[in-house]
Write an enzyme that holds these catalytic residues in place. Structure first.
Site, PDB file in Angstrom:
ATOM      1  N   GLU A 133      39.743  51.918  37.206  1.00  0.00           N
ATOM      2  CA  GLU A 133      39.570  50.719  38.036  1.00  0.00           C
ATOM      3  C   GLU A 133      40.943  50.159  38.349  1.00  0.00           C
ATOM      4  O   GLU A 133      41.820  50.113  37.479  1.00  0.00           O
ATOM      5  CB  GLU A 133      38.741  49.672  37.280  1.00  0.00           C
ATOM      6  CG  GLU A 133      38.642  48.318  37.976  1.00  0.00           C
ATOM      7  CD  GLU A 133      37.861  47.293  37.149  1.00  0.00           C
ATOM      8  OE1 GLU A 133      36.977  47.721  36.365  1.00  0.00           O
ATOM      9  OE2 GLU A 133      38.143  46.094  37.255  1.00  0.00           O
ATOM     10  N   GLU A 138      43.054  39.414  41.751  1.00  0.00           N
ATOM     11  CA  GLU A 138      42.026  38.913  40.843  1.00  0.00           C
ATOM     12  C   GLU A 138      42.563  37.755  40.014  1.00  0.00           C
ATOM     13  O   GLU A 138      43.745  37.724  39.655  1.00  0.00           O
ATOM     14  CB  GLU A 138      41.552  40.031  39.901  1.00  0.00           C
ATOM     15  CG  GLU A 138      40.417  39.616  38.980  1.00  0.00           C
ATOM     16  CD  GLU A 138      39.981  40.721  38.041  1.00  0.00           C
ATOM     17  OE1 GLU A 138      38.791  40.766  37.695  1.00  0.00           O
ATOM     18  OE2 GLU A 138      40.833  41.544  37.647  1.00  0.00           O
TER      19      GLU A 138
END
Length: 311
Positions: A133, A138
Protein backbone atom coordinates in the site's frame (compact mmCIF):
# COMPACT_ATOMS: atom_id res chain seq x y z
CA UNK A 1 8.27 -0.06 -20.99
CA UNK A 2 7.18 2.15 -18.12
CA UNK A 3 3.73 3.42 -17.56
CA UNK A 4 3.03 6.98 -16.59
CA UNK A 5 -0.14 7.73 -14.72
CA UNK A 6 -0.88 11.28 -13.96
CA UNK A 7 -3.34 11.60 -11.18
CA UNK A 8 -4.62 14.98 -12.04
CA UNK A 9 -3.34 16.07 -15.32
CA UNK A 10 -2.93 12.50 -16.59
CA UNK A 11 -1.32 8.98 -16.45
CA UNK A 12 1.30 7.39 -18.84
CA UNK A 13 3.89 4.81 -20.30
CA UNK A 14 7.70 5.36 -20.30
CA UNK A 15 10.28 4.93 -23.06
CA UNK A 16 13.74 5.48 -21.56
CA UNK A 17 15.53 6.87 -18.52
CA UNK A 18 12.90 8.69 -16.46
CA UNK A 19 10.78 9.89 -19.38
CA UNK A 20 7.15 8.83 -19.21
CA UNK A 21 4.43 9.01 -21.87
CA UNK A 22 0.81 9.82 -21.13
CA UNK A 23 -1.53 6.81 -21.04
CA UNK A 24 -4.60 8.01 -19.07
CA UNK A 25 -6.22 11.36 -18.32
CA UNK A 26 -9.05 11.39 -15.79
CA UNK A 27 -10.90 14.70 -15.67
CA UNK A 28 -14.43 15.70 -14.63
CA UNK A 29 -17.13 13.35 -15.88
CA UNK A 30 -14.61 10.63 -16.84
CA UNK A 31 -14.40 9.74 -13.14
CA UNK A 32 -17.96 8.44 -13.31
CA UNK A 33 -16.98 5.66 -15.71
CA UNK A 34 -13.34 5.13 -14.69
CA UNK A 35 -13.98 4.79 -10.93
CA UNK A 36 -16.40 2.78 -8.82
CA UNK A 37 -18.16 4.27 -5.79
CA UNK A 38 -17.67 1.64 -3.12
CA UNK A 39 -20.84 1.11 -1.08
CA UNK A 40 -19.07 -0.98 1.57
CA UNK A 41 -18.52 -1.19 5.31
CA UNK A 42 -15.45 0.86 6.21
CA UNK A 43 -12.42 -1.47 6.61
CA UNK A 44 -10.92 1.06 9.07
CA UNK A 45 -14.06 0.99 11.27
CA UNK A 46 -14.95 4.65 10.78
CA UNK A 47 -18.21 6.43 11.64
CA UNK A 48 -19.04 6.64 7.93
CA UNK A 49 -21.62 5.48 5.40
CA UNK A 50 -20.11 5.16 1.91
CA UNK A 51 -22.71 5.90 -0.76
CA UNK A 52 -23.13 4.27 -4.17
CA UNK A 53 -22.52 6.58 -7.12
CA UNK A 54 -26.18 7.08 -8.03
CA UNK A 55 -27.19 8.13 -4.52
CA UNK A 56 -24.13 10.34 -4.04
CA UNK A 57 -24.92 12.19 -7.28
CA UNK A 58 -28.60 12.54 -6.35
CA UNK A 59 -27.70 13.88 -2.90
CA UNK A 60 -25.16 16.37 -4.31
CA UNK A 61 -22.29 14.67 -2.47
CA UNK A 62 -20.63 13.94 -5.82
CA UNK A 63 -20.50 16.87 -8.22
CA UNK A 64 -18.78 16.70 -11.61
CA UNK A 65 -18.11 19.33 -14.26
CA UNK A 66 -15.92 19.48 -17.35
CA UNK A 67 -12.81 20.14 -15.25
CA UNK A 68 -13.55 19.08 -11.69
CA UNK A 69 -14.60 16.24 -9.41
CA UNK A 70 -15.98 17.25 -6.01
CA UNK A 71 -16.56 14.60 -3.35
CA UNK A 72 -18.41 15.88 -0.26
CA UNK A 73 -19.48 14.60 3.12
CA UNK A 74 -22.97 15.18 4.45
CA UNK A 75 -22.92 18.43 6.45
CA UNK A 76 -26.59 18.87 7.38
CA UNK A 77 -27.73 15.71 9.18
CA UNK A 78 -27.56 15.04 12.93
CA UNK A 79 -26.93 11.31 13.21
CA UNK A 80 -28.72 8.82 15.42
CA UNK A 81 -26.17 7.10 17.69
CA UNK A 82 -27.65 3.75 16.69
CA UNK A 83 -27.90 4.54 12.98
CA UNK A 84 -25.41 4.55 10.10
CA UNK A 85 -22.42 6.88 10.01
CA UNK A 86 -21.99 10.17 8.18
CA UNK A 87 -22.54 9.89 4.43
CA UNK A 88 -19.35 10.18 2.39
CA UNK A 89 -17.54 8.73 -0.63
CA UNK A 90 -14.91 6.10 -1.27
CA UNK A 91 -13.99 5.74 -4.95
CA UNK A 92 -11.61 3.25 -6.57
CA UNK A 93 -10.14 3.20 -10.07
CA UNK A 94 -11.24 0.39 -12.35
CA UNK A 95 -7.76 0.31 -13.84
CA UNK A 96 -4.74 -1.07 -12.04
CA UNK A 97 -1.08 -0.14 -12.46
CA UNK A 98 2.21 -1.69 -11.41
CA UNK A 99 5.89 -0.82 -11.40
CA UNK A 100 7.42 1.83 -13.67
CA UNK A 101 4.51 4.18 -13.22
CA UNK A 102 4.04 7.81 -12.25
CA UNK A 103 0.80 9.10 -10.81
CA UNK A 104 0.26 12.87 -10.62
CA UNK A 105 -2.68 14.42 -8.80
CA UNK A 106 -3.81 18.01 -9.25
CA UNK A 107 -5.93 18.71 -6.17
CA UNK A 108 -7.58 22.07 -5.46
CA UNK A 109 -9.11 21.28 -2.06
CA UNK A 110 -8.98 18.44 0.45
CA UNK A 111 -11.11 17.49 3.48
CA UNK A 112 -9.94 18.80 6.84
CA UNK A 113 -11.26 19.09 10.38
CA UNK A 114 -11.76 17.31 13.67
CA UNK A 115 -12.86 13.72 13.13
CA UNK A 116 -11.84 13.56 9.44
CA UNK A 117 -9.53 10.98 7.88
CA UNK A 118 -9.04 11.69 4.16
CA UNK A 119 -6.67 9.69 1.98
CA UNK A 120 -5.37 9.41 -1.56
CA UNK A 121 -3.67 6.02 -1.80
CA UNK A 122 -2.99 2.93 -3.89
CA UNK A 123 -3.31 -0.76 -3.09
CA UNK A 124 -4.91 -4.03 -4.15
CA UNK A 125 -7.71 -4.46 -1.63
CA UNK A 126 -8.17 -8.13 -2.47
CA UNK A 127 -4.57 -9.08 -1.72
CA UNK A 128 -3.69 -6.51 0.99
CA UNK A 129 -1.14 -6.42 2.58
CA UNK A 130 0.77 -8.86 0.36
CA UNK A 131 0.90 -6.47 -2.62
CA UNK A 132 1.60 -3.40 -0.50
CA UNK A 133 0.00 0.00 0.00
CA UNK A 134 1.24 3.50 -0.85
CA UNK A 135 -0.34 6.40 1.05
CA UNK A 136 0.34 9.53 -1.00
CA UNK A 137 -1.81 12.06 0.84
CA UNK A 138 -3.22 11.18 4.24
CA UNK A 139 -3.80 12.58 7.70
CA UNK A 140 -6.34 12.89 10.49
CA UNK A 141 -8.21 15.53 12.47
CA UNK A 142 -6.36 18.86 12.43
CA UNK A 143 -2.86 17.41 12.45
CA UNK A 144 -0.45 18.69 9.80
CA UNK A 145 1.51 18.34 7.55
CA UNK A 146 1.01 15.35 5.21
CA UNK A 147 2.31 11.87 6.04
CA UNK A 148 3.45 9.60 3.17
CA UNK A 149 3.56 5.93 4.15
CA UNK A 150 4.13 2.39 2.89
CA UNK A 151 2.42 -0.68 4.36
CA UNK A 152 3.71 -4.13 3.42
CA UNK A 153 4.14 -7.75 4.41
CA UNK A 154 7.08 -8.88 6.53
CA UNK A 155 10.75 -8.04 5.95
CA UNK A 156 10.50 -4.53 4.54
CA UNK A 157 12.23 -1.67 6.34
CA UNK A 158 13.60 1.73 5.36
CA UNK A 159 16.91 3.39 6.34
CA UNK A 160 16.45 6.24 8.79
CA UNK A 161 18.70 8.52 6.72
CA UNK A 162 18.09 8.83 2.98
CA UNK A 163 17.81 11.40 0.18
CA UNK A 164 14.47 13.09 0.93
CA UNK A 165 13.16 16.44 2.15
CA UNK A 166 10.72 14.96 4.65
CA UNK A 167 11.46 13.35 8.01
CA UNK A 168 11.16 9.62 8.60
CA UNK A 169 9.05 8.87 11.68
CA UNK A 170 8.88 5.08 11.42
CA UNK A 171 11.06 2.68 9.44
CA UNK A 172 9.38 -0.74 9.59
CA UNK A 173 6.78 -1.06 6.83
CA UNK A 174 5.40 -4.41 8.05
CA UNK A 175 1.72 -4.00 8.83
CA UNK A 176 1.88 -6.08 12.03
CA UNK A 177 4.56 -3.82 13.52
CA UNK A 178 3.54 -0.79 15.59
CA UNK A 179 -0.18 -1.22 15.03
CA UNK A 180 0.04 -0.98 11.23
CA UNK A 181 1.72 2.43 11.39
CA UNK A 182 3.81 1.50 8.36
CA UNK A 183 7.00 3.34 7.43
CA UNK A 184 5.96 6.98 7.32
CA UNK A 185 7.59 10.24 6.27
CA UNK A 186 6.28 13.62 7.45
CA UNK A 187 6.35 16.27 4.74
CA UNK A 188 8.71 19.23 5.03
CA UNK A 189 5.99 21.49 3.58
CA UNK A 190 3.32 22.87 5.93
CA UNK A 191 1.13 23.60 2.88
CA UNK A 192 1.00 19.89 2.01
CA UNK A 193 -2.14 19.22 4.08
CA UNK A 194 -5.26 20.77 5.60
CA UNK A 195 -6.14 24.45 5.82
CA UNK A 196 -2.69 25.54 4.66
CA UNK A 197 -3.11 23.36 1.57
CA UNK A 198 -6.61 24.67 0.87
CA UNK A 199 -5.77 28.33 1.49
CA UNK A 200 -3.32 28.41 -1.43
CA UNK A 201 -5.57 26.45 -3.79
CA UNK A 202 -3.97 23.07 -3.17
CA UNK A 203 -1.22 21.80 -5.43
CA UNK A 204 0.28 18.77 -7.15
CA UNK A 205 1.25 15.40 -5.74
CA UNK A 206 3.36 12.97 -7.77
CA UNK A 207 4.25 9.38 -6.93
CA UNK A 208 6.83 7.44 -8.94
CA UNK A 209 7.01 3.70 -8.48
CA UNK A 210 9.72 1.43 -9.93
CA UNK A 211 11.04 -2.00 -8.89
CA UNK A 212 13.85 -0.28 -6.98
CA UNK A 213 12.20 2.72 -5.30
CA UNK A 214 9.05 4.68 -4.57
CA UNK A 215 9.15 8.49 -4.45
CA UNK A 216 6.55 11.12 -3.56
CA UNK A 217 6.81 14.84 -4.41
CA UNK A 218 4.57 17.77 -3.52
CA UNK A 219 4.42 21.27 -5.01
CA UNK A 220 2.09 23.92 -3.62
CA UNK A 221 -0.10 25.84 -6.07
CA UNK A 222 2.02 28.97 -5.56
CA UNK A 223 5.40 27.19 -5.76
CA UNK A 224 7.48 28.84 -8.53
CA UNK A 225 9.64 25.69 -8.69
CA UNK A 226 6.79 23.37 -9.63
CA UNK A 227 7.90 21.59 -12.85
CA UNK A 228 6.12 22.63 -16.04
CA UNK A 229 5.59 19.00 -17.05
CA UNK A 230 3.61 18.50 -13.83
CA UNK A 231 1.60 21.74 -13.86
CA UNK A 232 0.67 21.67 -17.58
CA UNK A 233 -2.62 19.76 -18.04
CA UNK A 234 -2.46 16.92 -20.55
CA UNK A 235 1.33 16.98 -20.84
CA UNK A 236 2.26 14.14 -23.20
CA UNK A 237 5.76 13.49 -21.80
CA UNK A 238 7.30 14.08 -18.38
CA UNK A 239 10.80 13.61 -16.98
CA UNK A 240 11.00 12.97 -13.24
CA UNK A 241 14.80 13.43 -13.32
CA UNK A 242 14.14 17.17 -13.34
CA UNK A 243 11.96 17.21 -10.24
CA UNK A 244 14.66 17.39 -7.60
CA UNK A 245 14.78 15.69 -4.21
CA UNK A 246 11.40 14.15 -3.29
CA UNK A 247 9.51 14.73 -0.08
CA UNK A 248 9.61 10.99 0.57
CA UNK A 249 12.02 8.38 -0.79
CA UNK A 250 11.56 4.67 -0.18
CA UNK A 251 14.55 2.71 -1.60
CA UNK A 252 14.94 -1.06 -1.97
CA UNK A 253 18.11 -1.25 0.15
CA UNK A 254 16.29 -3.08 2.97
CA UNK A 255 13.05 -3.96 1.17
CA UNK A 256 12.46 -5.90 -2.04
CA UNK A 257 10.06 -3.39 -3.55
CA UNK A 258 9.80 -5.45 -6.74
CA UNK A 259 8.11 -8.30 -4.83
CA UNK A 260 6.43 -6.37 -2.01
CA UNK A 261 4.29 -4.24 -4.35
CA UNK A 262 1.92 -5.62 -6.99
CA UNK A 263 -0.84 -4.27 -9.21
CA UNK A 264 -2.67 -1.38 -7.50
CA UNK A 265 -5.92 0.52 -7.82
CA UNK A 266 -6.13 4.21 -6.94
CA UNK A 267 -8.45 5.00 -4.01
CA UNK A 268 -9.76 8.34 -2.74
CA UNK A 269 -11.90 8.38 0.37
CA UNK A 270 -13.01 10.31 3.42
CA UNK A 271 -13.89 8.46 6.60
CA UNK A 272 -14.44 9.69 10.16
CA UNK A 273 -12.93 8.57 13.48
CA UNK A 274 -12.03 4.91 13.04
CA UNK A 275 -8.73 3.19 13.74
CA UNK A 276 -6.54 6.28 13.35
CA UNK A 277 -8.55 9.51 13.59
CA UNK A 278 -10.59 8.15 16.47
CA UNK A 279 -7.59 6.72 18.31
CA UNK A 280 -5.70 10.04 18.43
CA UNK A 281 -8.69 12.39 18.52
CA UNK A 282 -8.16 13.47 22.12
CA UNK A 283 -4.53 14.52 21.57
CA UNK A 284 -5.03 17.27 18.99
CA UNK A 285 -7.24 19.99 20.45
CA UNK A 286 -10.57 18.73 19.10
CA UNK A 287 -13.79 19.07 21.15
CA UNK A 288 -15.52 16.27 23.07
CA UNK A 289 -15.24 12.78 21.64
CA UNK A 290 -14.79 11.89 17.99
CA UNK A 291 -18.07 9.98 17.70
CA UNK A 292 -20.08 12.72 19.41
CA UNK A 293 -18.55 15.36 17.15
CA UNK A 294 -19.33 13.39 13.98
CA UNK A 295 -22.86 12.55 15.12
CA UNK A 296 -23.94 15.94 16.43
CA UNK A 297 -22.05 18.66 14.53
CA UNK A 298 -22.85 18.27 10.83
CA UNK A 299 -21.89 21.85 9.96
CA UNK A 300 -18.34 21.07 11.11
CA UNK A 301 -17.98 19.00 7.93
CA UNK A 302 -18.92 21.67 5.41
CA UNK A 303 -15.22 21.99 4.61
CA UNK A 304 -14.70 18.23 4.40
CA UNK A 305 -14.62 17.81 0.64
CA UNK A 306 -12.25 16.90 -2.18
CA UNK A 307 -12.01 19.10 -5.27
CA UNK A 308 -9.83 17.33 -7.82
CA UNK A 309 -8.89 18.98 -11.09
CA UNK A 310 -8.09 15.62 -12.64
CA UNK A 311 -6.71 12.17 -11.87
Amino acid sequence: MRSFWIFAPFLASNVQASFYLLTDNWVGTSFLSEFTWENIADPTHGRVNYLPQSESLARGLTVVSSNSLVLKADSTTVLSPSGPGRDSNRIMSRKQFGHNTILVADIKHMPFGCGTWPALWTTNVGTWPNDGEVDILEGVNIETPNVMTLHTGANCTMPLSRSQKGTAVTTDCYWLTNGNAGCGVISENQSSYGDSFNNVGGGWYAMERTPTFIKVWFWSRNDPLAPADVTTPGQAVINSDNWGVPSAFFPNTQCDIASKFGAHNVIINLTFCGDWAGAVYGTGGCPGTCIDNVNNNPSAFANAYWDIAAI
